[in-house]
Design a protein around this motif. Structure first.
Motif, mmCIF file in Angstrom:
data_model
loop_
_atom_site.group_PDB
_atom_site.id
_atom_site.type_symbol
_atom_site.label_atom_id
_atom_site.label_comp_id
_atom_site.label_asym_id
_atom_site.label_seq_id
_atom_site.Cartn_x
_atom_site.Cartn_y
_atom_site.Cartn_z
ATOM 1 N N ALA A 209 -16.340 -29.272 1.053
ATOM 2 C CA ALA A 209 -16.376 -30.454 1.921
ATOM 3 C C ALA A 209 -15.807 -31.621 1.137
ATOM 4 O O ALA A 209 -15.998 -31.722 -0.075
ATOM 5 N N GLU A 210 -15.082 -32.483 1.827
ATOM 6 C CA GLU A 210 -14.529 -33.658 1.169
ATOM 7 C C GLU A 210 -14.426 -34.810 2.153
ATOM 8 O O GLU A 210 -14.556 -34.626 3.360
ATOM 9 N N VAL A 211 -14.213 -35.976 1.598
ATOM 10 C CA VAL A 211 -14.057 -37.175 2.413
ATOM 11 C C VAL A 211 -12.808 -37.908 1.930
ATOM 12 O O VAL A 211 -12.528 -37.951 0.726
ATOM 13 N N GLU A 212 -12.036 -38.423 2.870
ATOM 14 C CA GLU A 212 -10.873 -39.231 2.504
ATOM 15 C C GLU A 212 -11.357 -40.526 1.870
ATOM 16 O O GLU A 212 -12.356 -41.103 2.317
ATOM 17 N N ASP A 213 -10.666 -40.971 0.847
ATOM 18 C CA ASP A 213 -11.019 -42.277 0.285
ATOM 19 C C ASP A 213 -9.999 -43.302 0.780
ATOM 20 O O ASP A 213 -8.797 -43.076 0.740
ATOM 21 N N LYS B 55 -14.306 -37.196 7.113
ATOM 22 C CA LYS B 55 -14.807 -36.034 6.379
ATOM 23 C C LYS B 55 -14.121 -34.779 6.906
ATOM 24 O O LYS B 55 -13.723 -34.721 8.078
ATOM 25 N N SER B 56 -14.017 -33.782 6.044
ATOM 26 C CA SER B 56 -13.462 -32.492 6.459
ATOM 27 C C SER B 56 -14.053 -31.395 5.584
ATOM 28 O O SER B 56 -14.653 -31.666 4.545
ATOM 29 N N PHE B 57 -13.889 -30.166 6.019
ATOM 30 C CA PHE B 57 -14.317 -29.035 5.208
ATOM 31 C C PHE B 57 -13.408 -27.848 5.463
ATOM 32 O O PHE B 57 -12.635 -27.820 6.430
ATOM 33 N N GLU B 58 -13.489 -26.890 4.540
ATOM 34 C CA GLU B 58 -12.678 -25.682 4.631
ATOM 35 C C GLU B 58 -13.496 -24.510 4.116
ATOM 36 O O GLU B 58 -14.220 -24.641 3.121
ATOM 37 N N ARG C 60 -13.041 -48.744 -2.919
ATOM 38 C CA ARG C 60 -12.863 -47.608 -2.014
ATOM 39 C C ARG C 60 -14.029 -47.500 -1.032
ATOM 40 O O ARG C 60 -15.163 -47.815 -1.368
ATOM 41 N N LEU C 61 -13.711 -47.030 0.155
ATOM 42 C CA LEU C 61 -14.710 -46.676 1.163
ATOM 43 C C LEU C 61 -14.433 -45.250 1.623
ATOM 44 O O LEU C 61 -13.290 -44.780 1.580
ATOM 45 N N ALA C 62 -15.483 -44.576 2.066
ATOM 46 C CA ALA C 62 -15.331 -43.222 2.595
ATOM 47 C C ALA C 62 -14.722 -43.280 3.988
ATOM 48 O O ALA C 62 -15.118 -44.093 4.817
ATOM 49 N N GLY C 63 -13.764 -42.404 4.226
ATOM 50 C CA GLY C 63 -13.114 -42.306 5.536
ATOM 51 C C GLY C 63 -13.558 -41.044 6.267
ATOM 52 O O GLY C 63 -14.741 -40.716 6.298
#
Length: 136
Positions: A29-33, A52-55, A47-50
């Motif tokens: 799982a990750e989040v765009e910065d 989210k996605s996962f694979e 930075r702020l979190a944008g």
């Protein structure tokens, strides 16, 4: 801190336990910065979190017999379906959380390898929607 060795992990695709065909599971799982740096940032990036996605990555040991892995995954090719993974096939709990969500079965590699290799496929399925972690 408890340590774990993956000996009997659990993976279900489309509510079917396919653990017997999997030799590797990777859920990321990750989040765009998002850069929100301004002149008032004092020379530091902010930075702020944008989004989210996962694979979900899996190494499957291929089985083309009737009603086995190949036919089950081929029927799901190009569709979005549910999944569940756990570190252990034991009961879900605080020491064995489950991760669930939906993935796009975007690839299928029914034949891959060289002479003498085990017939297997390494695939990655992108998430569609939210990834959930539960302990009950």
């Amino acid at each position: 801190m408890a340590k774990s060795v993956l000996l009997a992990s659990f993976i279900s695709i489309n509510s079917v336990d396919l653990s017997a065909f999997a030799s590797k599971i990777e859920l990321k799982a990750e989040v765009e910065d998002q850069d929100v740096t301004t002149f008032a940032s004092g020379g530091w990036n902010e930075r702020l979190a944008g989004l989210k996605s996962f694979e979900l990555g899996v190494t499957w040991k291929q089985d083309v017999a009737a009603s086995q892995l190949d036919s089950q995954l081929w029927a799901l090719f190009a569709t979005i379906t549910t999944f569940e993974v756990r570190l252990s096939n034991a009961v879900v709990g605080t020491g064995n959380p489950k991760y669930t969500g939906s993935v796009l079965i975007k690839e299928h590699a029914p034949i891959a390898g060289s002479v003498g290799d085990v017939a297997e496929m390494d695939v990655s399925y992108p998430g569609s929607g939210a990834l959930t972690r539960a302990t009950a």
